[in-house]
Design an enzyme around this catalytic site. Structure first.
Site, PDB file in Angstrom:
ATOM      1  N   ASN A 100       0.879  -1.183   0.000  1.00 21.47           N
ATOM      2  CA  ASN A 100       0.000   0.000   0.000  1.00 21.47           C
ATOM      3  C   ASN A 100       0.905   1.218   0.000  1.00 21.47           C
ATOM      4  OD1 ASN A 100      -2.088  -1.720   0.378  1.00 21.47           O
ATOM      5  ND2 ASN A 100      -2.579  -1.074   2.458  1.00 21.47           N
ATOM      6  N   GLU A 486     -22.420  19.196   3.682  1.00 20.88           N
ATOM      7  CA  GLU A 486     -22.337  17.762   3.965  1.00 20.88           C
ATOM      8  C   GLU A 486     -23.473  17.014   3.261  1.00 20.88           C
ATOM      9  OE1 GLU A 486     -20.224  15.800   4.932  1.00 20.88           O
ATOM     10  OE2 GLU A 486     -21.262  14.045   5.698  1.00 20.88           O
ATOM     11  N   HIS A 509     -26.063  35.027  -5.751  1.00 21.86           N
ATOM     12  CA  HIS A 509     -24.833  35.448  -6.439  1.00 21.86           C
ATOM     13  C   HIS A 509     -24.401  34.444  -7.501  1.00 21.86           C
ATOM     14  CE1 HIS A 509     -24.505  38.748  -3.627  1.00 21.86           C
ATOM     15  NE2 HIS A 509     -24.828  37.880  -2.679  1.00 21.86           N
ATOM     16  N   LYS A 608     -12.161   4.542   1.520  1.00 25.26           N
ATOM     17  CA  LYS A 608     -12.514   4.937   2.879  1.00 25.26           C
ATOM     18  C   LYS A 608     -11.368   5.658   3.554  1.00 25.26           C
ATOM     19  CE  LYS A 608     -15.241   5.033   6.432  1.00 25.26           C
ATOM     20  NZ  LYS A 608     -16.316   6.040   6.343  1.00 25.26           N
TER      21      LYS A 608
HETATM   22  C1  F6R Z   1     -17.191  11.470   2.760  1.00 21.41           C
HETATM   23  C2  F6R Z   1     -15.980  10.944   3.341  1.00 21.41           C
HETATM   24  C3  F6R Z   1     -14.703  11.617   3.023  1.00 21.41           C
HETATM   25  C4  F6R Z   1     -13.802  11.663   4.259  1.00 21.41           C
HETATM   26  C5  F6R Z   1     -12.419  12.213   3.891  1.00 21.41           C
HETATM   27  C6  F6R Z   1     -11.538  12.344   5.106  1.00 21.41           C
HETATM   28  O1  F6R Z   1     -18.309  10.743   3.159  1.00 21.41           O
HETATM   29  O2  F6R Z   1     -16.003   9.976   4.047  1.00 21.41           O
HETATM   30  O3  F6R Z   1     -14.909  12.894   2.509  1.00 21.41           O
HETATM   31  O4  F6R Z   1     -14.411  12.457   5.227  1.00 21.41           O
HETATM   32  O5  F6R Z   1     -11.815  11.367   2.960  1.00 21.41           O
HETATM   33  O6  F6R Z   1     -11.352  11.116   5.714  1.00 21.41           O
HETATM   34  P1  F6R Z   1     -10.895  11.005   7.214  1.00 21.41           P
HETATM   35  O7  F6R Z   1     -11.984  11.575   8.060  1.00 21.41           O
HETATM   36  O8  F6R Z   1     -10.715   9.539   7.444  1.00 21.41           O
HETATM   37  O9  F6R Z   1      -9.630  11.787   7.350  1.00 21.41           O
END
Ligand code: F6R
Length: 613
Positions: A100, A486, A509, A608
């Site tokens: 990774n 969000e 705007h 994720k």
């Molecule tokens: C949206 C989402 C991403 C994370 C972003 C930051 O639903 O999950 O926008 O919020 O990639 O990730 P973290 O919080 O793990 O730093």
């Protein structure tokens, strides 16, 4: 983003690794592969697409062996093909490697290796690292542990790797730098994974590798740890607190839905022991040692990405209102390259669900080098960001498996609320009466979230009406502006509908040009300081025949009379509205995505845990 699972012991490795890869699917990937060693032969199986395709591919193949490595790849160098999938073998087919991260100087290393006669089967930087290890092992005639260590001294970039050797089925070699790797210690067996989720059902004893560490997991000699500079280290064994059930869907169709419905509990867990009602105080043990710096900060800078950045924006309103401290909220990816002005008396709050986001980590290092105090707000215990910060408060939301962040967001906002209240109390910027009222209101939030979740059937009907819209607008004002952002992010990432979030007044705007009878506008129009203004903004949308779906305070009659649909949420303190107004937005996106047959838990192209910049 990319996932690693490895096993060595007495059990069959392949099924354990395959199951582990399925547990890591939530991280996002586009191909997968597993290599096992059996009777001195190295068998590598790789397939583009989902892990299920790899599983199908091996049905008529011999996958036996008690040592193996597996990988889910999120393509960076080269398309997501079978050839580019990991594991990658050495030219002599003696070793195999999963990786990774990114090897930044791979091109020059590759050129040198080609000049020495190496040929490559993929476009990846990982295969280059594998051949470098092979080259060093041949040149130095050394064992794999040494060859990996020497090779890692030559590479620039980020990596978590695990390597196997077909001539030695008694050990695995693992190493990390800027990409997470956890070693699980069982009875006569070891596991290795990008996070603890594939390990938890086998053992709770784990060692989180530190940056620059390399581990030998040997059935004969146990776990040996060194730095890549060859210093011996003592492994620090920790007990995982996670429970296996938290990694299952528990009767829900999707992890995302389960996680939305878990929010009464996750917010409660986040406040447990921190919101001390009988003593009328907020207690955040993880930041106590730095309380003085935090309370006396001249400025707070929040760094984060995506949804966590939105939580940071809510934090800006909270800190400014309750603690009267100036706040800047920065995208970590911009901050790190901007030569920002940072003073030693600044407090930097880094927010991250995964605790592994590469940009946020790099921004932390930059702020650290300027002497600022770094406070972490992370969900994953033991994550890189939680370890890189001076102090912090975990969000305690439990594992979030759905790629779209839901319960982590509300837990982040809860922690930021607690921090703002604590600082405000210490500084005297918040009256006793307001503090007590906020304590009571915050304590009631889990019940209020529960009551919003009961509107799910109504939200589903609204979702059905707007599921085919190609665009959507989300509006909010004040502390609810980040809620609009969000809401838009949730819809676009899981349903692939183009959505924009705006402060409601900004609509005039520019975005107002988009409004016509086809365009749904989702508005947070709760009864707070900017209610009247938002009502005017709704009128402006309706005057252009736009469709309005408004989130209103229970009992509201004015907006009900103008909007096409209203979703009622209970009354609470203005500063706490984001914690409940977010819930209908999450449910709307979820249902629209399901109705559009989208892969809700693993949306296309998303990961994720974004461990590359
Ligand atoms: C949206 C989402 C991403 C994370 C972003 C930051 O639903 O999950 O926008 O919020 O990639 O990730 P973290 O919080 O793990 O730093």
């Amino acid at each position: 983003m990319c996932g690693i699972v490895a096993y060595i012991g007495k059990q069959e490795a392949f099924p354990i690794i395959l199951k582990g890869l399925k547990r890591l699917e939530y991280r996002g990937y586009d191909s997968s592969g597993i290599a096992v060693v059996n009777n001195d032969s190295l068998n590598v199986f790789k397939k583009q697409g989902k892990v299920a395709m790899l599983e199908e591919f091996v049905t008529d193949k011999d996958t036996s062996g008690c040592i193996g490595i597996g990988h889910t790849r999120w393509a960076t160098h080269g398309l997501p093909t079978d050839a580019n999938a990991h594991p990658h073998s050495s030219g002599n087919e003696k070793f195999a490697l999963v990786h990774n991260g990114i090897i930044e100087n791979y091109a020059i290393i590759k050129e040198n290796l080609i000049n020495k006669g190496h040929t490559f089967l993929s476009e990846t930087d990982t295969e280059v690292l594998m051949h470098l290890i092979e080259e060093i092992s041949t040149q130095h005639d050394c064992d794999l542990f040494t060859a990996v260590r020497l090779a890692l001294n030559e590479v620039i970039g980020a990596y978590a790797i695990v390597v196997i050797n077909k001539e030695n089925d008694q050990e695995l070699i693992a190493a990390r730098k800027s990409s997470p790797l956890v070693v699980g210690i069982g009875k006569g067996e070891y596991f290795c994974a990008s996070d603890a989720t594939p390990i938890i059902e086998f053992t709770k004893n784990v060692v989180y590798l530190e940056d620059g560490e390399i581990a030998k997991l040997s059935l004969k000699d146990g776990l040996k740890l060194k730095t890549i500079k060859n210093e011996t280290k003592t492994p620090f064994i920790q007990k995982l607190e996670m429970e296996l059930e938290t990694l299952e869907k528990g009767g829900y169709d999707h992890f995302m839905l389960k996680e939305i419905f878990e929010q009464p509990k996750s917010v409660q867990d986040c406040m447990r022991g921190r919101l001390v009602l009988n003593e009328n105080k907020v207690s955040l043990g993880g930041i106590l040692n730095y309380k003085e710096q935090i309370v006396n900060a001249k400025r707070i800078i929040v760094i984060a990405c995506g949804t966590s950045w939105h939580a940071g924006l809510v934090g800006e309103y909270l800190f400014e209102e309750l603690a009267r401290v100036p706040v800047e909220v920065e995208y970590a990816s911009e901050f790190r390259y901007r030569n920002p002005i940072i003073y030693p008396d600044d407090v930097v709050i880094a927010i991250s669900q995964s605790g592994e986001t590469a940009d946020t980590l790099a921004a932390i290092e930059l702020a650290k080098s300027k002497g600022a105090t770094i406070v972490g707000v992370c969900n994953v215990v033991g994550s890189s960001i939680s370890r890189a910060t001076d102090c912090g408060s975990y969000t305690h939301a439990g594992p979030e498996i759905g790629v779209a962040s839901t319960k982590a967001f509300t837990a982040q906002v809860t922690v930021l609320t607690l921090m703002a209240m604590m600082i405000g109390r210490e500084k005297g910027t918040i009256s006793d009466e307001r503090f007590t009222r906020l304590m009571i209101d915050l304590d009631n939030i889990p019940h209020k979230i529960e009551s919003v979740l009961k509107t799910d059937a109504q939200i589903q009907k609204i979702a059905d009406i707007y599921k085919d819209s190609p665009n959507a607008l989300f509006l909010g004002r004040g502390i609810n502006f980040p809620v609009a952002l969000e809401g838009a992010l949730k819809l676009k990432e899981i349903s692939y509908i183009h959505a924009e979030g705006y402060p409601a007044a900004e609509m005039k705007h520019g975005p107002i040009a988009l409004i016509d009878e086809e365009m749904p506008t989702f508005v947070v129009a709760t009864k707070d300081g900017s209610y009247e203004k938002v009502v005017s903004n709704i009128q402006e949308v309706k005057a252009r025949k736009g469709k309005v779906i408004a989130i209103v305070t229970k009992g509201d009659k004015v907006v009900k009379g103008i909007a096409d649909h209203v979703i009622e949420i209970p009354k609470t303190d203005d500063m706490l509205v984001p914690l409940i107004a977010t819930i209908p937005m999450q449910l709307l996106s979820y249902h629209i995505a399901v109705m559009r047959n989208c892969n809700v838990d693993q949306p296309r192209n998303l990961a994720k845990s974004v461990t590359v910049e």
